[in-house]
Scaffold this motif. Structure first.
Motif, PDB file in Angstrom:
ATOM      1  N   SER A  11       0.841  -1.208   0.000  1.00  0.00           N
ATOM      2  CA  SER A  11       0.000   0.000   0.000  1.00  0.00           C
ATOM      3  C   SER A  11       0.869   1.248   0.000  1.00  0.00           C
ATOM      4  O   SER A  11       0.587   2.228  -0.709  1.00  0.00           O
ATOM      5  CB  SER A  11      -0.929   0.005   1.218  1.00  0.00           C
ATOM      6  OG  SER A  11      -1.813  -1.101   1.188  1.00  0.00           O
ATOM      7  N   SER A  12       1.927   1.240   0.791  1.00  0.00           N
ATOM      8  CA  SER A  12       2.857   2.375   0.825  1.00  0.00           C
ATOM      9  C   SER A  12       3.543   2.547  -0.519  1.00  0.00           C
ATOM     10  O   SER A  12       3.733   3.671  -1.001  1.00  0.00           O
ATOM     11  CB  SER A  12       3.903   2.170   1.926  1.00  0.00           C
ATOM     12  OG  SER A  12       3.304   2.094   3.197  1.00  0.00           O
ATOM     13  N   ARG A  13       3.918   1.443  -1.130  1.00  0.00           N
ATOM     14  CA  ARG A  13       4.580   1.505  -2.439  1.00  0.00           C
ATOM     15  C   ARG A  13       3.653   2.118  -3.489  1.00  0.00           C
ATOM     16  O   ARG A  13       4.065   2.999  -4.258  1.00  0.00           O
ATOM     17  CB  ARG A  13       5.024   0.106  -2.869  1.00  0.00           C
ATOM     18  CG  ARG A  13       5.710   0.088  -4.226  1.00  0.00           C
ATOM     19  CD  ARG A  13       6.172  -1.307  -4.624  1.00  0.00           C
ATOM     20  NE  ARG A  13       7.354  -1.723  -3.879  1.00  0.00           N
ATOM     21  CZ  ARG A  13       7.395  -2.724  -3.022  1.00  0.00           C
ATOM     22  NH1 ARG A  13       6.292  -3.425  -2.779  1.00  0.00           N
ATOM     23  NH2 ARG A  13       8.510  -3.028  -2.392  1.00  0.00           N
ATOM     24  N   SER A  14       2.405   1.679  -3.517  1.00  0.00           N
ATOM     25  CA  SER A  14       1.447   2.226  -4.474  1.00  0.00           C
ATOM     26  C   SER A  14       1.260   3.724  -4.269  1.00  0.00           C
ATOM     27  O   SER A  14       1.196   4.498  -5.229  1.00  0.00           O
ATOM     28  CB  SER A  14       0.099   1.506  -4.339  1.00  0.00           C
ATOM     29  OG  SER A  14       0.217   0.140  -4.672  1.00  0.00           O
ATOM     30  N   ALA A  15       1.183   4.139  -3.002  1.00  0.00           N
ATOM     31  CA  ALA A  15       0.955   5.551  -2.690  1.00  0.00           C
ATOM     32  C   ALA A  15       2.130   6.414  -3.150  1.00  0.00           C
ATOM     33  O   ALA A  15       1.932   7.490  -3.734  1.00  0.00           O
ATOM     34  CB  ALA A  15       0.727   5.732  -1.191  1.00  0.00           C
ATOM     35  N   VAL A  16       3.349   5.960  -2.928  1.00  0.00           N
ATOM     36  CA  VAL A  16       4.504   6.799  -3.286  1.00  0.00           C
ATOM     37  C   VAL A  16       4.773   6.757  -4.792  1.00  0.00           C
ATOM     38  O   VAL A  16       5.232   7.762  -5.370  1.00  0.00           O
ATOM     39  CB  VAL A  16       5.756   6.403  -2.484  1.00  0.00           C
ATOM     40  CG1 VAL A  16       6.380   5.105  -2.989  1.00  0.00           C
ATOM     41  CG2 VAL A  16       6.777   7.533  -2.525  1.00  0.00           C
ATOM     42  N   TYR A  17       4.481   5.660  -5.454  1.00  0.00           N
ATOM     43  CA  TYR A  17       4.624   5.628  -6.909  1.00  0.00           C
ATOM     44  C   TYR A  17       3.681   6.648  -7.544  1.00  0.00           C
ATOM     45  O   TYR A  17       4.053   7.365  -8.480  1.00  0.00           O
ATOM     46  CB  TYR A  17       4.317   4.233  -7.455  1.00  0.00           C
ATOM     47  CG  TYR A  17       5.456   3.230  -7.330  1.00  0.00           C
ATOM     48  CD1 TYR A  17       6.578   3.481  -6.543  1.00  0.00           C
ATOM     49  CD2 TYR A  17       5.404   2.012  -7.994  1.00  0.00           C
ATOM     50  CE1 TYR A  17       7.599   2.558  -6.423  1.00  0.00           C
ATOM     51  CE2 TYR A  17       6.423   1.080  -7.890  1.00  0.00           C
ATOM     52  CZ  TYR A  17       7.519   1.351  -7.100  1.00  0.00           C
ATOM     53  OH  TYR A  17       8.534   0.426  -6.990  1.00  0.00           O
ATOM     54  N   TYR A  18       2.445   6.700  -7.036  1.00  0.00           N
ATOM     55  CA  TYR A  18       1.510   7.683  -7.586  1.00  0.00           C
ATOM     56  C   TYR A  18       1.972   9.095  -7.267  1.00  0.00           C
ATOM     57  O   TYR A  18       1.891   9.988  -8.119  1.00  0.00           O
ATOM     58  CB  TYR A  18       0.092   7.474  -7.050  1.00  0.00           C
ATOM     59  CG  TYR A  18      -0.832   8.563  -7.545  1.00  0.00           C
ATOM     60  CD1 TYR A  18      -1.294   8.548  -8.860  1.00  0.00           C
ATOM     61  CD2 TYR A  18      -1.175   9.645  -6.732  1.00  0.00           C
ATOM     62  CE1 TYR A  18      -2.086   9.567  -9.353  1.00  0.00           C
ATOM     63  CE2 TYR A  18      -1.970  10.671  -7.214  1.00  0.00           C
ATOM     64  CZ  TYR A  18      -2.422  10.625  -8.524  1.00  0.00           C
ATOM     65  OH  TYR A  18      -3.201  11.646  -9.010  1.00  0.00           O
ATOM     66  N   ALA A  19       2.448   9.318  -6.060  1.00  0.00           N
ATOM     67  CA  ALA A  19       2.904  10.659  -5.673  1.00  0.00           C
ATOM     68  C   ALA A  19       4.049  11.121  -6.580  1.00  0.00           C
ATOM     69  O   ALA A  19       4.084  12.276  -7.017  1.00  0.00           O
ATOM     70  CB  ALA A  19       3.355  10.661  -4.218  1.00  0.00           C
ATOM     71  N   ALA A  20       4.985  10.219  -6.882  1.00  0.00           N
ATOM     72  CA  ALA A  20       6.106  10.569  -7.761  1.00  0.00           C
ATOM     73  C   ALA A  20       5.608  10.895  -9.161  1.00  0.00           C
ATOM     74  O   ALA A  20       6.076  11.860  -9.795  1.00  0.00           O
ATOM     75  CB  ALA A  20       7.115   9.418  -7.808  1.00  0.00           C
ATOM     76  N   TRP A  21       4.667  10.105  -9.656  1.00  0.00           N
ATOM     77  CA  TRP A  21       4.089  10.377 -10.981  1.00  0.00           C
ATOM     78  C   TRP A  21       3.374  11.729 -10.988  1.00  0.00           C
ATOM     79  O   TRP A  21       3.521  12.511 -11.931  1.00  0.00           O
ATOM     80  CB  TRP A  21       3.112   9.264 -11.353  1.00  0.00           C
ATOM     81  CG  TRP A  21       2.406   9.501 -12.663  1.00  0.00           C
ATOM     82  CD1 TRP A  21       2.861   9.174 -13.908  1.00  0.00           C
ATOM     83  CD2 TRP A  21       1.139  10.144 -12.838  1.00  0.00           C
ATOM     84  NE1 TRP A  21       1.942   9.573 -14.854  1.00  0.00           N
ATOM     85  CE2 TRP A  21       0.882  10.172 -14.230  1.00  0.00           C
ATOM     86  CE3 TRP A  21       0.202  10.687 -11.966  1.00  0.00           C
ATOM     87  CZ2 TRP A  21      -0.288  10.719 -14.766  1.00  0.00           C
ATOM     88  CZ3 TRP A  21      -0.958  11.251 -12.495  1.00  0.00           C
ATOM     89  CH2 TRP A  21      -1.200  11.263 -13.877  1.00  0.00           C
TER      90      TRP A  21
END
Length: 367
Positions: free
Chosen positions: A272-282
């Motif tokens: 869940s943390s990985r998904s959140a930060v990948y979206y934030a970076a995008w």
């Protein structure tokens, strides 16, 4: 957005994992933790040779010119390896701040040496209020000098110059400038040393105002969350390996449902943390309207999740998880240290609320 990594992004991530596995094994991490600054010139040179110090910066200044997603992928692997020393402080923090506030000429002077690996840096932000909100900063420049105190400055003793967030702008101070004293502070994460910096009429060069600081902090926060995700991933791997090996009642403890539940929860928090930060970076890369909110959502979630992952990993290990010889507690130290850096979950819940209120108000005005 793409929900999978591109071929080049996956190549970068795989290459970074191979690099950190070979050049920064846990034995080397432990060695550097015992040094005064956790900085090693040989390791730093290898990071430079990989192009990591200029990963997101323009080729005009000697950078590689990649995006925020690539930075996040790199920092995730650095977190998995528990990379010690000033890499995060120099590239993701100081580099992002200078890139945001400096003029082209100032970037040639301060950002180009970061890209080439010739200089290490950090940013002094926190004061007695311990708030990451730029509006809480009190120190101010007076006729080209700074006087005051900054706290919890990461990797200051390893820096060649320090960017200082002041009330009236962002200043750069040479690490050997007169009237400046750098004093070590106790830190939970032995791989990221903290310092107090006292300025007394210290010569300083002003770069720009503080308006762009929030955006730069968003980039640094996303990088930090990615590092936290990498540490969570490795904590999960260590725990699963232990659950397969440790036997109780004649069978591996991983066969017991209670232990499986702990590992499943760790996996859920990590993904869940990985998904959140990948979206934030995008979102940061695309300058999306919700980029700042996405960063705060990622940090809010990861601040709690990284602590939870550490707690559950320790619980599966029992007393073994706390002993110095066990690597898991090193990741737990990094998680606790990163939890409050750039604001804890409560700080970002308040920031999200304010962003929503401001957005609603702006929509009402334009209606």
């Amino acid at each position: 957005m793409q929900f999978g990594l591109s071929e080049s992004q996956q190549f970068l991530k795989d290459g970074a994992r191979k690099f950190f596995t070979g050049e920064c094994p846990v034995a080397e991490v432990r060695r550097l933790m015992d040094t005064p600054t956790a900085y090693d010139a040989a390791l730093w040179l290898k990071l430079v040779e990989q192009g990591y110090t200029g990963i997101i910066f323009s080729e005009e200044y000697g950078g590689v010119g990649l995006g925020k997603v690539e930075l996040v992928l790199l920092m995730e692997e650095a977190g998995r390896a528990l990379l010690p020393g000033p890499f995060f402080s120099t590239v993701a923090l100081a580099g992002a701040v200078i890139d945001a506030v400096a003029s082209p000429e100032e970037k040639k002077k301060f950002l180009a040496p970061i890209c080439s690996g010739e200089a290490r840096s950090t940013v002094a932000v926190l004061e007695a209020s311990a708030s990451w909100d730029p509006a809480a900063i009190q120190i101010a420049g007076v006729t080209g000098t700074l006087t005051g105190e900054k706290l919890f400055v990461s990797d200051a003793a390893a820096a060649d110059f320090i960017a200082v967030a002041a009330r009236d702008g962002v200043y750069v101070v040479d690490a050997k400038a007169s009237g400046m004293r750098i004093t070590p502070m106790e830190s939970m994460d032995l791989g990221r040393k903290l310092y107090t910096i006292q300025f007394n009429n210290t010569p300083a060069e002003k770069l720009g105002d503080t308006a762009a600081l929030s955006r730069a902090f968003d980039v640094a926060t996303a990088a930090l969350v990615a590092e936290m995700v990498g540490a969570m991933q490795r904590s999960l791997e260590i725990t699963v390996e232990y659950a397969k090996m440790r036997k109780q009642f004649g069978k591996p403890i991983g066969m017991f449902q209670a232990v499986q539940h702990q590992c499943a929860d760790m996996y859920l928090e990590t993904e869940s943390s990985r998904s959140a930060v990948y979206y934030a970076a995008w979102a940061l890369e695309q300058n999306a309207p919700d980029a700042s909110a996405a960063v705060s959502i990622a940090k809010m979630y990861a601040s709690d999740a990284s602590r939870t992952v550490g707690n559950r990993g320790i619980q599966v290990h029992g007393g073994m998880g706390f002993i110095w010889e066990n690597d898991l507690h090193l990741y737990y130290r990094r998680a606790k240290s990163s939890e409050t850096m750039f604001g804890d979950a409560s700080f970002h819940r308040e920031r999200i609320a304010q962003l929503v209120i401001d957005s609603t108000a702006n929509l009402a005005k334009s209606a």
